[in-house]
Design a protein around this motif. Structure first.
Motif, PDB file in Angstrom:
ATOM      1  N   UNK A   1       8.934  11.004   9.930  1.00  0.00           N
ATOM      2  CA  UNK A   1       7.776  10.964  10.827  1.00  0.00           C
ATOM      3  C   UNK A   1       6.570  11.641  10.177  1.00  0.00           C
ATOM      4  N   UNK A   2       5.407  11.042  10.337  1.00  0.00           N
ATOM      5  CA  UNK A   2       4.159  11.631   9.837  1.00  0.00           C
ATOM      6  C   UNK A   2       3.259  11.799  11.058  1.00  0.00           C
ATOM      7  N   UNK A   3       2.834  13.026  11.315  1.00  0.00           N
ATOM      8  CA  UNK A   3       2.011  13.273  12.499  1.00  0.00           C
ATOM      9  C   UNK A   3       0.995  14.330  12.115  1.00  0.00           C
ATOM     10  N   UNK A   4      -0.265  14.092  12.392  1.00  0.00           N
ATOM     11  CA  UNK A   4      -1.254  15.066  11.935  1.00  0.00           C
ATOM     12  C   UNK A   4      -2.523  15.021  12.773  1.00  0.00           C
TER      13      UNK A   4
ATOM     14  N   UNK B   1       5.677   6.250  11.449  1.00  0.00           N
ATOM     15  CA  UNK B   1       7.048   6.526  11.015  1.00  0.00           C
ATOM     16  C   UNK B   1       7.317   5.680   9.791  1.00  0.00           C
ATOM     17  N   UNK B   2       7.904   6.288   8.774  1.00  0.00           N
ATOM     18  CA  UNK B   2       8.129   5.557   7.532  1.00  0.00           C
ATOM     19  C   UNK B   2       9.623   5.451   7.241  1.00  0.00           C
TER      20      UNK B   2
ATOM     21  N   UNK C   1       0.757  11.832   4.280  1.00  0.00           N
ATOM     22  CA  UNK C   1       2.096  11.288   4.025  1.00  0.00           C
ATOM     23  C   UNK C   1       2.808  12.156   2.996  1.00  0.00           C
ATOM     24  N   UNK C   2       2.098  12.474   1.906  1.00  0.00           N
ATOM     25  CA  UNK C   2       2.720  13.279   0.851  1.00  0.00           C
ATOM     26  C   UNK C   2       3.129  14.650   1.407  1.00  0.00           C
ATOM     27  N   UNK C   3       2.272  15.233   2.270  1.00  0.00           N
ATOM     28  CA  UNK C   3       2.575  16.547   2.852  1.00  0.00           C
ATOM     29  C   UNK C   3       3.784  16.500   3.786  1.00  0.00           C
ATOM     30  N   UNK C   4       4.084  15.327   4.334  1.00  0.00           N
ATOM     31  CA  UNK C   4       5.169  15.207   5.316  1.00  0.00           C
ATOM     32  C   UNK C   4       6.532  14.992   4.671  1.00  0.00           C
ATOM     33  N   UNK C   5       6.557  14.739   3.372  1.00  0.00           N
ATOM     34  CA  UNK C   5       7.831  14.418   2.730  1.00  0.00           C
ATOM     35  C   UNK C   5       8.732  15.644   2.667  1.00  0.00           C
ATOM     36  N   UNK C   6      10.022  15.467   2.947  1.00  0.00           N
ATOM     37  CA  UNK C   6      10.928  16.613   2.830  1.00  0.00           C
ATOM     38  C   UNK C   6      11.054  17.040   1.368  1.00  0.00           C
TER      39      UNK C   6
ATOM     40  N   UNK D   1       0.840  -1.204   0.000  1.00  0.00           N
ATOM     41  CA  UNK D   1       0.000   0.000   0.000  1.00  0.00           C
ATOM     42  C   UNK D   1       0.876   1.255   0.000  1.00  0.00           C
ATOM     43  N   UNK D   2       1.920   1.257   0.837  1.00  0.00           N
ATOM     44  CA  UNK D   2       2.822   2.407   0.895  1.00  0.00           C
ATOM     45  C   UNK D   2       3.483   2.623  -0.468  1.00  0.00           C
ATOM     46  N   UNK D   3       3.880   1.540  -1.107  1.00  0.00           N
ATOM     47  CA  UNK D   3       4.510   1.638  -2.429  1.00  0.00           C
ATOM     48  C   UNK D   3       3.569   2.338  -3.406  1.00  0.00           C
ATOM     49  N   UNK D   4       2.297   1.983  -3.306  1.00  0.00           N
ATOM     50  CA  UNK D   4       1.295   2.589  -4.190  1.00  0.00           C
ATOM     51  C   UNK D   4       1.126   4.088  -3.883  1.00  0.00           C
ATOM     52  N   UNK D   5       1.224   4.461  -2.611  1.00  0.00           N
ATOM     53  CA  UNK D   5       1.095   5.870  -2.235  1.00  0.00           C
ATOM     54  C   UNK D   5       2.194   6.697  -2.899  1.00  0.00           C
ATOM     55  N   UNK D   6       3.415   6.139  -2.920  1.00  0.00           N
ATOM     56  CA  UNK D   6       4.553   6.910  -3.432  1.00  0.00           C
ATOM     57  C   UNK D   6       4.706   6.837  -4.942  1.00  0.00           C
TER      58      UNK D   6
END
Ligand SMILES: [Zn+2]
Ligand SMILES: [Zn+2]
Length: 179
Positions: free
Chosen positions: A81-84, A62-63, A129-134, A23-28
């Motif tokens: 880290x993803x926190x929202x 945490x990813x 998740x997308x918003x948390x990416x550096x 699922x994570x792979x699909x998100x990215x």
């Protein structure tokens, strides 16, 4: 990760949801491909609360990700880290057709909706998740990057261009002086 809003008590629901690697792979790599690649599964912890018709989601995970360094282009592993905390509203009922201007106004509010009394946490999480990416991931604080002349990775080797390099701004000054 779908929750019927009616089932969420006032006291809330504790979240402990597995996030599978596929699922994570699909998100990215899905609709908005990113240079990030998840390295392992993860899990989401947090809480859902109901306030009237609104649902408040407070969650974190945490990813373990891999991405090319924005400076030297070398791939490296990082923990993101993803926190929202987001509040979801029930989507306006379709039966109650809104005038088009009002509909536009609703979009402007940037609200997040759940539909038909069901909250799909994956939709919320995907966006967070997308918003948390550096924006500019860096392999280390003192990454030397690439030589602008020969492209050598300056973290690994010292190229011979170094001594001859003059800042282009100085070059411009030089030619200005001689004329
Ligand atoms: Zn680097
Ligand atoms: Zn060089």
């Amino acid at each position: 990760m779908e929750f019927r809003v009616a089932d969420i008590s006032q006291a809330g629901v504790k979240l402990d949801e597995p996030l599978e690697l596929h699922w994570l792979t699909e998100v990215f790599s899905g609709d908005f491909p990113t240079p990030f690649k998840p390295l392992s599964a993860s899990h989401l912890t947090g809480r859902l609360r109901r306030v009237g018709e609104q649902v408040v989601v407070e969650a974190a995970c945490k990813l373990d990700l891999q991405a090319p360094c924005s400076s030297c282009l070398e791939k490296f592993d990082m923990e993101v880290p993803v926190k929202f905390m987001v509040t979801l509203q029930p989507a306006p009922a379709k039966a109650r057709q809104l005038p088009s201007e009002l509909e536009l106004g609703l979009e402007d509010l940037d609200e997040i909706f759940y539909h038909d009394g069901v909250l799909d946490l994956r939709d919320v999480l995907r966006e967070q998740i997308i918003l948390s990416l550096p924006m500019f991931p860096k392999c280390s604080d003192n990454c030397q990057g690439l030589c602008p002349t020969c492209g050598a990775n300056l973290n690994r080797e010292q190229c011979s261009c170094q001594e001859g390099i003059v800042d282009p701004r100085w070059l411009a000054l030089k030619s200005f002086k001689t004329t």
